[in-house]
Design a protein around this motif. Structure first.
Motif, PDB file in Angstrom:
ATOM      1  N   TYR A 482       0.820  -1.203   0.000  1.00 25.51           N
ATOM      2  CA  TYR A 482       0.000   0.000   0.000  1.00 25.51           C
ATOM      3  C   TYR A 482       0.864   1.267   0.000  1.00 25.51           C
ATOM      4  CZ  TYR A 482      -3.955  -3.072   0.968  1.00 25.51           C
ATOM      5  OH  TYR A 482      -4.917  -4.041   0.879  1.00 25.51           O
ATOM      6  N   HIS A 517     -11.897  -2.450  -4.097  1.00 23.25           N
ATOM      7  CA  HIS A 517     -10.871  -2.098  -5.073  1.00 23.25           C
ATOM      8  C   HIS A 517     -11.508  -1.415  -6.272  1.00 23.25           C
ATOM      9  CE1 HIS A 517     -12.399  -6.133  -6.085  1.00 23.25           C
ATOM     10  NE2 HIS A 517     -12.204  -5.780  -7.360  1.00 23.25           N
ATOM     11  N   SER A 518     -10.655  -0.702  -6.979  1.00 23.56           N
ATOM     12  CA  SER A 518     -11.085  -0.052  -8.210  1.00 23.56           C
ATOM     13  C   SER A 518     -10.098  -0.422  -9.295  1.00 23.56           C
ATOM     14  CB  SER A 518     -11.149   1.464  -8.021  1.00 23.56           C
ATOM     15  OG  SER A 518     -11.514   2.100  -9.234  1.00 23.56           O
ATOM     16  N   SER A 525      -6.277   1.291  -9.505  1.00 21.53           N
ATOM     17  CA  SER A 525      -6.188   2.668  -9.020  1.00 21.53           C
ATOM     18  C   SER A 525      -6.445   2.781  -7.524  1.00 21.53           C
ATOM     19  CB  SER A 525      -7.185   3.560  -9.772  1.00 21.53           C
ATOM     20  OG  SER A 525      -8.514   3.065  -9.622  1.00 21.53           O
ATOM     21  N   SER A 526      -7.080   1.772  -6.936  1.00 21.92           N
ATOM     22  CA  SER A 526      -7.365   1.836  -5.500  1.00 21.92           C
ATOM     23  C   SER A 526      -7.562   0.423  -4.955  1.00 21.92           C
ATOM     24  CB  SER A 526      -8.620   2.674  -5.237  1.00 21.92           C
ATOM     25  OG  SER A 526      -8.972   2.651  -3.862  1.00 21.92           O
ATOM     26  N   SER A 531      -5.647   4.921  -2.668  1.00 22.23           N
ATOM     27  CA  SER A 531      -5.453   5.191  -4.081  1.00 22.23           C
ATOM     28  C   SER A 531      -3.981   5.390  -4.415  1.00 22.23           C
ATOM     29  CB  SER A 531      -6.240   6.445  -4.484  1.00 22.23           C
ATOM     30  OG  SER A 531      -7.626   6.256  -4.258  1.00 22.23           O
ATOM     31  N   SER A 532      -3.591   4.925  -5.585  1.00 23.45           N
ATOM     32  CA  SER A 532      -2.222   5.100  -6.067  1.00 23.45           C
ATOM     33  C   SER A 532      -2.146   4.534  -7.483  1.00 23.45           C
ATOM     34  CB  SER A 532      -1.223   4.364  -5.160  1.00 23.45           C
ATOM     35  OG  SER A 532       0.101   4.508  -5.650  1.00 23.45           O
ATOM     36  N   GLU A 533      -1.044   4.805  -8.147  1.00 30.18           N
ATOM     37  CA  GLU A 533      -0.760   4.132  -9.407  1.00 30.18           C
ATOM     38  C   GLU A 533       0.008   2.860  -9.061  1.00 30.18           C
ATOM     39  OE1 GLU A 533       1.169   6.531 -12.291  1.00 30.18           O
ATOM     40  OE2 GLU A 533      -0.324   8.140 -12.224  1.00 30.18           O
ATOM     41  N   TYR A 534      -0.705   1.757  -9.029  1.00 33.60           N
ATOM     42  CA  TYR A 534      -0.112   0.489  -8.621  1.00 33.60           C
ATOM     43  C   TYR A 534       0.587  -0.176  -9.810  1.00 33.60           C
ATOM     44  CZ  TYR A 534      -2.653   0.647  -4.186  1.00 33.60           C
ATOM     45  OH  TYR A 534      -3.117   0.994  -2.932  1.00 33.60           O
ATOM     46  N   ALA A 571       2.283  -0.058  -4.744  1.00 28.19           N
ATOM     47  CA  ALA A 571       1.941   1.355  -4.898  1.00 28.19           C
ATOM     48  C   ALA A 571       3.138   2.178  -5.371  1.00 28.19           C
ATOM     49  CB  ALA A 571       1.415   1.909  -3.575  1.00 28.19           C
TER      50      ALA A 571
END
Length: 669
Positions: A482, A517-518, A525-526, A531-534, A571
């Motif tokens: 994360y 999650h998204s 993205s989440s 949220s982050s650019e994973y 992340a």
């Protein structure tokens, strides 16, 4: 007067010879001068879990430091000294290398984290202990590593440190005793009728993990076809091995139901069936022999016996409880026992291969044919035995015969002309199942060829039958790091699946673990509200040096099992070093604590890898260290290399003294 003048001149001439702390090459060094041979090239493993040859590159000077990451005082100072030294080496072609003295702890992942924490950029190396010991010997480094025993002192551990689960140590544990101690009375999956007491929540986890991995016999045929065969010994295999060991003769008929024993050592059962050969197994609970309800082909190896069915079971001799034992009781009451103390390559071949011929000569068994393919009589090629070397993680030809190669987890047979590298790696062969994707059920096929010929999938499984609900299912992990640096490892469970991408695996696993999650277009993205650019990571399998690594593969295109078995999302501004191995079931599992001591030495070597000087300890002067690096590289003249005296004055004084000597000599004449 003349002799006084001559003596003065001689002393002055001697005084012109520079007096320094030079080495054998006449060059002054600040460190301790060494006179050693060049260090041989060795291949170790770097912090990226990639092979690293010591002689990589052609730097003018090499610096080698010996450290270990759990060293909290000396080693960080040495690393900081090297970082400071780097800042003063502009224009010098140099190479720094740090080598661990604690390979048990310092895995590539641990070394990478150590480098990141301290800002070091040069290679940090580890390897198997045997490889490391060679390097330590090359540098004449003394290393002592001891495992620190961790004792939990409680009233339950005051039983002479005896293992509660090991009945072979002599403690007679009953089911009632087990219940009183709070343990679980468990039937062994390996031996029929054998029970043991499991103490504590985590007892036996390691053994269960090992049971998921099978021993294998790999075969490479002359036409290049390969097969990996699981070693699955049966009672018939044990009887065959026992008869070979003790010189018994066994007569048996074979039908669709397996082998039926008709005679042993010339003692044949009568045609009128007044008695017959009855198979027995040893019941650990009642500590007695009991008739078997299954045949010799279906019973597991262990403590077995054959006796006429009219035999009083109490007269059958007790088996060796520590080893697989086969007892034979003849119709006249005489008996003989065969105890199998070691498993050799012939035993493994018996238990894995469906069709082979291995005659026995005075030197033991030798492989003659496999699957009907015989080695030619002109010896243009022959069946060569190989074993899996766990140290080098590669196949090696056996210098021993199949009867003498003992206690190997994986062996292979191939024509002697086959290169070791062409034999497929066993890769800790996990238990396999044949799965029907249409019905989502497992089939009865027990080998890959038959399974795939029938149109089914041959898949890796984890045996969860002890959990009651899941039965056999496949488990693939999904790691997440994360944005705050915390890491989690989630399990994705599959009872049957078609082709699954890393993206689909991520969705399934997060849904199974109820993690919000998204995700869209193959990216994340989440996860769990963060949220982050994973970035997608994969578990790169390299045996002992397996590790997480980022991948440029699309999550939609990377296929589970076909490409990788485990994935992770990391992340932005984080890395995979905080992810645990997906092979570890208990994330709290820790490595054994170790105490390491070694002679603290940092070496400077020339381009031929010949040690020139060594700086001992850690409180050495960085500027003097840098001077020696430049000197070894040929990039600096030592100011002390010049004479400490004044050359012009010495020359004048010497000349004047020589004149006085001549004058004095003439006057005396």
């Amino acid at each position: 007067m003349r002799w006084v003048a001559v003596s003065l001149v001689t002393l002055l001439c001697i005084s012109t010879i520079p007096v320094t702390t030079a080495g054998g090459d006449g060059v002054h060094w600040n460190g301790y001068v060494l006179d050693r041979n060049s260090i041989p090239n060795r291949v170790l493993i770097d912090h990226n879990a990639e092979p690293y040859s010591l002689h990589t590159g052609n730097a003018d000077v090499i610096v080698v430091a010996f450290i270990f990451t759990t060293c909290v005082d000396v080693c960080p100072v040495i690393t900081n000294n090297l970082i400071e030294a780097e800042s003063q080496l502009g224009g010098i072609d140099y190479q720094f290398v740090s080598i661990t003295v604690d390979p048990a702890t310092d895995t590539p992942e641990v070394l990478k984290e150590y480098m990141d924490d301290r800002g070091a950029t040069w290679p940090h190396l580890t390897a198997n202990l045997s490889d490391m010991e060679l390097v330590w010997d090359d540098f004449q480094i003394s290393v002592i590593t001891e495992e620190i025993e961790e004792h939990e002192h409680s009233e339950n551990n005051d039983r002479d440190n005896r293992d509660e689960n090991d009945r072979s140590e002599g403690e007679d544990v009953t089911e009632e005793d087990c219940d009183q101690r709070g343990g679980d009375w468990i039937e062994s999956p390996d031996r029929e009728g054998y029970y043991y007491c499991e103490m504590g929540e985590d007892a036996g986890d390691e053994g269960d993990s090992q049971d998921r991995f099978e021993s294998t016999v790999t075969v490479v045929m002359p036409d290049g076809n390969e097969s990996v065969n699981v070693v699955n010994p049966t009672g018939w295999n044990q009887l065959t091995a026992a008869a070979d060991q003790n010189g018994w003769t066994v007569n048996a008929s074979e039908s669709e139901w397996g082998h039926f024993i008709t005679g042993i050592n010339g003692d044949d059962s009568p045609d009128d069936y007044s008695w017959w050969w009855e198979l027995h197994s040893w019941n650990e609970t009642s500590e007695s022999w009991m008739g078997s309800s299954v045949g010799i082909d279906d019973i597991d190896t262990g403590m077995l016996a054959f006796a006429p069915n009219s035999t009083d079971d109490t007269t059958i001799p007790m088996p060796d409880l520590r080893n697989d034992t086969f007892v034979i009781v003849q119709s006249n009451g005489s008996n003989d026992s065969s105890v199998l103390t070691q498993i050799n390559a012939w035993h493994m071949s018996l238990a894995a291969l469906n069709s082979f011929d291995a005659p026995k000569s005075e030197w033991g068994h030798y492989m003659s044919s496999i699957e009907g393919v015989s080695a030619p009589s002109d010896y243009s090629w022959w069946w060569q035995l190989h074993y899996w070397n766990t140290t080098t993680e590669s196949w090696a030809e056996s210098m021993l015969g199949m009867d003498s190669l003992h206690d190997q987890r994986h062996i292979a047979w191939a024509p002697n002309s086959t290169m070791d590298s062409m034999i497929p790696e066993p890769r800790m062969q996990e238990r396999m199942i044949c799965h029907d994707m249409n019905t989502h059920e497992n089939t009865s096929h027990d080998n890959q060829e038959d399974c795939e010929n029938a149109g089914f999938i041959w898949a890796t499984v984890e045996d969860n039958s002890g959990n009651g609900d899941h039965g056999e299912e496949m488990i693939h992990k999904l790691g997440v790091v994360y944005p705050d640096g915390t890491a989690e490892m989630y399990e994705g469970r599959y009872s049957g699946m078609q082709m699954v991408s890393a993206y689909e695996h991520s969705i399934k696993t997060l849904n199974q673990n109820e993690i919000n999650h998204s995700m869209e277009n193959g990216s994340v993205s989440s996860i769990d509200g963060m949220s982050s650019e994973y970035q997608l990571y994969v578990w790169h399998e390299l045996g002992q040096y397996s590790h997480w690594m980022p991948t440029s593969d699309s999550a939609n295109e990377s296929i589970l099992m076909e490409n990788y078995n485990h994935y992770a999302w990391v992340a932005e501004n984080q890395n995979g070093s905080s992810l645990v191995s997906p092979m570890i079931d208990d994330e709290d599992e820790q490595r054994p604590a170790t105490s390491t001591s070694h002679s603290t030495q940092t070496f400077i070597l020339n381009s031929d890898w010949k040690p020139k000087v060594v700086f001992t300890g850690y409180d050495w002067n960085v500027d003097l260290f840098v001077d020696d690096i430049k000197r070894a590289a040929g990039g600096s003249n030592d100011p002390h290399d010049d004479d400490d005296s004044i050359p012009g004055f010495t020359f004048v004084l010497t000349s004047a003294s020589l004149g006085l000597a001549i004058i004095a000599s003439r006057r005396e004449d």
